[in-house]
Design a protein around this motif. Structure first.
Motif, PDB file in Angstrom:
ATOM      1  N   GLY A 126      51.536  45.831  42.219  1.00 49.21           N
ATOM      2  CA  GLY A 126      50.120  45.818  41.864  1.00 49.21           C
ATOM      3  C   GLY A 126      49.391  44.699  42.579  1.00 49.21           C
ATOM      4  N   MET A 127      48.099  44.910  42.826  1.00 45.95           N
ATOM      5  CA  MET A 127      47.295  43.932  43.563  1.00 45.95           C
ATOM      6  C   MET A 127      46.019  43.599  42.800  1.00 45.95           C
ATOM      7  SD  MET A 127      46.770  42.058  46.318  1.00 45.95           S
ATOM      8  CE  MET A 127      47.915  42.746  47.535  1.00 45.95           C
ATOM      9  N   VAL A 128      45.778  42.299  42.607  1.00 45.91           N
ATOM     10  CA  VAL A 128      44.512  41.802  42.081  1.00 45.91           C
ATOM     11  C   VAL A 128      43.749  41.186  43.252  1.00 45.91           C
ATOM     12  CG1 VAL A 128      43.366  40.225  40.502  1.00 45.91           C
ATOM     13  CG2 VAL A 128      45.507  41.338  39.819  1.00 45.91           C
ATOM     14  N   ALA A 129      42.574  41.716  43.551  1.00 45.29           N
ATOM     15  CA  ALA A 129      41.731  41.190  44.618  1.00 45.29           C
ATOM     16  C   ALA A 129      40.476  40.570  44.012  1.00 45.29           C
ATOM     17  CB  ALA A 129      41.348  42.300  45.588  1.00 45.29           C
ATOM     18  N   GLY A 130      39.848  39.662  44.749  1.00 46.59           N
ATOM     19  CA  GLY A 130      38.618  39.020  44.286  1.00 46.59           C
ATOM     20  C   GLY A 130      37.448  39.373  45.178  1.00 46.59           C
ATOM     21  N   ASN A 131      36.236  39.262  44.635  1.00 49.15           N
ATOM     22  CA  ASN A 131      35.054  39.614  45.431  1.00 49.15           C
ATOM     23  C   ASN A 131      33.946  38.559  45.362  1.00 49.15           C
ATOM     24  OD1 ASN A 131      33.981  39.956  42.877  1.00 49.15           O
ATOM     25  ND2 ASN A 131      33.540  42.146  43.086  1.00 49.15           N
ATOM     26  N   CYS A 185      50.639  40.900  42.971  1.00 48.66           N
ATOM     27  CA  CYS A 185      50.112  40.045  44.033  1.00 48.66           C
ATOM     28  C   CYS A 185      48.683  39.648  43.701  1.00 48.66           C
ATOM     29  CB  CYS A 185      50.131  40.782  45.374  1.00 48.66           C
ATOM     30  SG  CYS A 185      51.782  41.071  46.037  1.00 48.66           S
ATOM     31  N   LEU A 186      48.341  38.402  43.956  1.00 47.35           N
ATOM     32  CA  LEU A 186      46.995  37.883  43.728  1.00 47.35           C
ATOM     33  C   LEU A 186      46.383  37.511  45.075  1.00 47.35           C
ATOM     34  CD1 LEU A 186      47.805  35.465  40.734  1.00 47.35           C
ATOM     35  CD2 LEU A 186      47.280  37.919  40.658  1.00 47.35           C
ATOM     36  N   GLY A 187      45.448  38.324  45.548  1.00 48.03           N
ATOM     37  CA  GLY A 187      44.773  38.025  46.801  1.00 48.03           C
ATOM     38  C   GLY A 187      45.690  37.941  48.001  1.00 48.03           C
ATOM     39  N   THR A 188      46.717  38.782  48.036  1.00 48.22           N
ATOM     40  CA  THR A 188      47.665  38.763  49.155  1.00 48.22           C
ATOM     41  C   THR A 188      47.187  39.674  50.280  1.00 48.22           C
ATOM     42  OG1 THR A 188      49.561  38.306  47.724  1.00 48.22           O
ATOM     43  CG2 THR A 188      50.029  39.309  49.861  1.00 48.22           C
ATOM     44  N   PRO A 189      47.086  39.164  51.521  1.00 49.93           N
ATOM     45  CA  PRO A 189      46.643  39.997  52.648  1.00 49.93           C
ATOM     46  C   PRO A 189      47.779  40.870  53.182  1.00 49.93           C
ATOM     47  CG  PRO A 189      47.082  37.783  53.420  1.00 49.93           C
ATOM     48  CD  PRO A 189      47.295  37.758  51.926  1.00 49.93           C
ATOM     49  N   LEU A 190      48.176  41.871  52.401  1.00 45.80           N
ATOM     50  CA  LEU A 190      49.289  42.731  52.800  1.00 45.80           C
ATOM     51  C   LEU A 190      48.996  43.468  54.105  1.00 45.80           C
ATOM     52  CD1 LEU A 190      50.425  44.305  49.395  1.00 45.80           C
ATOM     53  CD2 LEU A 190      51.502  42.438  50.681  1.00 45.80           C
ATOM     54  N   ALA A 191      47.730  43.706  54.392  1.00 45.55           N
ATOM     55  CA  ALA A 191      47.359  44.404  55.629  1.00 45.55           C
ATOM     56  C   ALA A 191      47.118  43.443  56.785  1.00 45.55           C
ATOM     57  CB  ALA A 191      46.113  45.268  55.398  1.00 45.55           C
ATOM     58  N   GLY A 192      47.410  42.150  56.575  1.00 45.09           N
ATOM     59  CA  GLY A 192      47.190  41.154  57.620  1.00 45.09           C
ATOM     60  C   GLY A 192      45.911  40.373  57.369  1.00 45.09           C
ATOM     61  N   LEU A 214      50.812  51.040  46.857  1.00 39.99           N
ATOM     62  CA  LEU A 214      50.509  50.234  45.684  1.00 39.99           C
ATOM     63  C   LEU A 214      50.507  51.099  44.428  1.00 39.99           C
ATOM     64  CD1 LEU A 214      47.548  47.963  46.895  1.00 39.99           C
ATOM     65  CD2 LEU A 214      49.940  47.315  46.607  1.00 39.99           C
ATOM     66  N   ALA A 215      51.070  50.577  43.341  1.00 39.87           N
ATOM     67  CA  ALA A 215      51.023  51.295  42.063  1.00 39.87           C
ATOM     68  C   ALA A 215      49.633  51.219  41.454  1.00 39.87           C
ATOM     69  CB  ALA A 215      52.053  50.716  41.097  1.00 39.87           C
ATOM     70  N   ASP A 216      48.923  50.109  41.681  1.00 40.84           N
ATOM     71  CA  ASP A 216      47.572  49.951  41.158  1.00 40.84           C
ATOM     72  C   ASP A 216      46.889  48.810  41.894  1.00 40.84           C
ATOM     73  OD1 ASP A 216      45.341  50.466  39.638  1.00 40.84           O
ATOM     74  OD2 ASP A 216      46.270  50.026  37.706  1.00 40.84           O
ATOM     75  N   HIS A 217      45.551  48.832  41.869  1.00 37.66           N
ATOM     76  CA  HIS A 217      44.735  47.837  42.567  1.00 37.66           C
ATOM     77  C   HIS A 217      43.496  47.608  41.730  1.00 37.66           C
ATOM     78  CE1 HIS A 217      41.901  46.163  45.535  1.00 37.66           C
ATOM     79  NE2 HIS A 217      42.929  45.895  46.313  1.00 37.66           N
ATOM     80  N   ARG A 269      53.594  44.458  31.795  1.00 34.24           N
ATOM     81  CA  ARG A 269      54.008  45.218  30.618  1.00 34.24           C
ATOM     82  C   ARG A 269      54.046  46.721  30.856  1.00 34.24           C
ATOM     83  NH1 ARG A 269      50.386  41.738  26.268  1.00 34.24           N
ATOM     84  NH2 ARG A 269      51.983  40.195  25.778  1.00 34.24           N
ATOM     85  N   THR A 270      53.090  47.231  31.632  1.00 35.88           N
ATOM     86  CA  THR A 270      52.923  48.690  31.704  1.00 35.88           C
ATOM     87  C   THR A 270      53.006  49.276  33.108  1.00 35.88           C
ATOM     88  OG1 THR A 270      50.511  48.628  31.969  1.00 35.88           O
ATOM     89  CG2 THR A 270      51.373  48.491  29.711  1.00 35.88           C
ATOM     90  N   GLY A 271      52.937  48.439  34.131  1.00 37.82           N
ATOM     91  CA  GLY A 271      52.900  48.937  35.488  1.00 37.82           C
ATOM     92  C   GLY A 271      51.511  49.381  35.931  1.00 37.82           C
ATOM     93  N   ARG A 272      50.480  49.067  35.123  1.00 36.09           N
ATOM     94  CA  ARG A 272      49.102  49.418  35.470  1.00 36.09           C
ATOM     95  C   ARG A 272      48.169  48.326  34.979  1.00 36.09           C
ATOM     96  NH1 ARG A 272      51.752  52.311  37.857  1.00 36.09           N
ATOM     97  NH2 ARG A 272      51.588  54.564  38.270  1.00 36.09           N
ATOM     98  N   PHE A 273      47.006  48.198  35.646  1.00 41.79           N
ATOM     99  CA  PHE A 273      45.970  47.283  35.207  1.00 41.79           C
ATOM    100  C   PHE A 273      45.077  47.988  34.185  1.00 41.79           C
ATOM    101  CE2 PHE A 273      46.774  45.787  39.674  1.00 41.79           C
ATOM    102  CZ  PHE A 273      47.391  44.599  39.328  1.00 41.79           C
TER     103      PHE A 273
END
Length: 221
Positions: free
Chosen positions: A150-155, A105-112, A185-188, A213-217
């Motif tokens: 997995g989640m990729v977040a931006g800042n 997921c890229l910047g997905t608001p899973l928590a709302g 989440l498996a990774d963040h 590829r690996t299930g991890r960032f």
């Protein structure tokens, strides 16, 4: 992982293997073509990317989820931006047996989404969320499925969402980092990018490919 590792198909793990099918889902108000940049990077890395388009406002989750479930009858991984991640998670919750191994997921608001909640309180803006409003506001809150998520977040904090949502802490300008964290989440990972900037970011692409590829960032030490 080297900076250009995404260009080396031989570095894929055995479980993925060259040619692994990947569905790419766009976010709110976006066309499927907005995921084409990531699709090209995935193809160069040896994957078999496919764009999944859906009507984010007029159709919403009620129409997108069944269509995605049908598209996932054959084995695939998923890369999804923003609302697309919520659509993917809901589809996998509804049918846990779908052959999906990993989801990024890229910047997905899973928590709302606080931004969506703020917009929904303004009658003139509420209609722009359409039938996706409820899912965006509520999110999914926890992940208990079989696929690695997995989640990729931006800042970067650059985006119109900050004018509608009361963000707690850093954000990508549209989604707060806190809104991307849920149990299961498996990774963040947090990267210096904006919400829309994720769509054309080489560092985001490298992390997407690493997770597929690996299930991890790849975290800096």
């Amino acid at each position: 992982m080297a900076a250009d590792a995404e260009d080396n198909p031989a570095s894929t793990d055995h479980a993925g293997g060259p040619g692994r099918r990947v569905l790419l889902l766009h976010g709110l108000w976006m066309p499927s073509a907005c995921m084409a940049w990531h699709a090209r990077r995935l193809r160069r890395a040896g994957f078999d990317p496919h764009l999944f388009g859906y009507d984010t406002v007029g159709g919403g989750p009620a129409r997108a989820i069944p269509g995605l479930m049908e598209a996932l009858r054959d084995p695939a991984d998923i890369v999804a931006h923003s609302l697309g991640g919520l659509i993917a998670v809901r589809a996998l919750e509804r049918e846990p047996g779908l052959p999906v191994r990993r989801v990024v997921c890229l910047g997905t608001p899973l928590a709302g989404s606080a931004a969506a909640t703020g917009m929904a309180q303004l009658p003139v803006l509420r209609r722009f969320l359409g039938r996706s409003a409820r899912l965006l506001r509520r999110g999914c809150h926890a992940w208990e499925g079989h696929a690695e998520l997995g989640m990729v977040a931006g800042n970067s904090g650059l985006g119109l969402g900050r004018f509608f949502g009361d963000f707690a802490g850093a954000s990508d300008g549209t989604v707060a980092i806190a809104e991307t964290r849920v149990p299961g989440l498996a990774d963040h990972i947090v990267l210096p990018t904006s919400h829309s900037g994720m769509l054309v970011s080489a560092p985001v692409s490298r992390q997407v490919i690493a997770f597929l590829r690996t299930g991890r960032f790849v975290h800096d030490r």
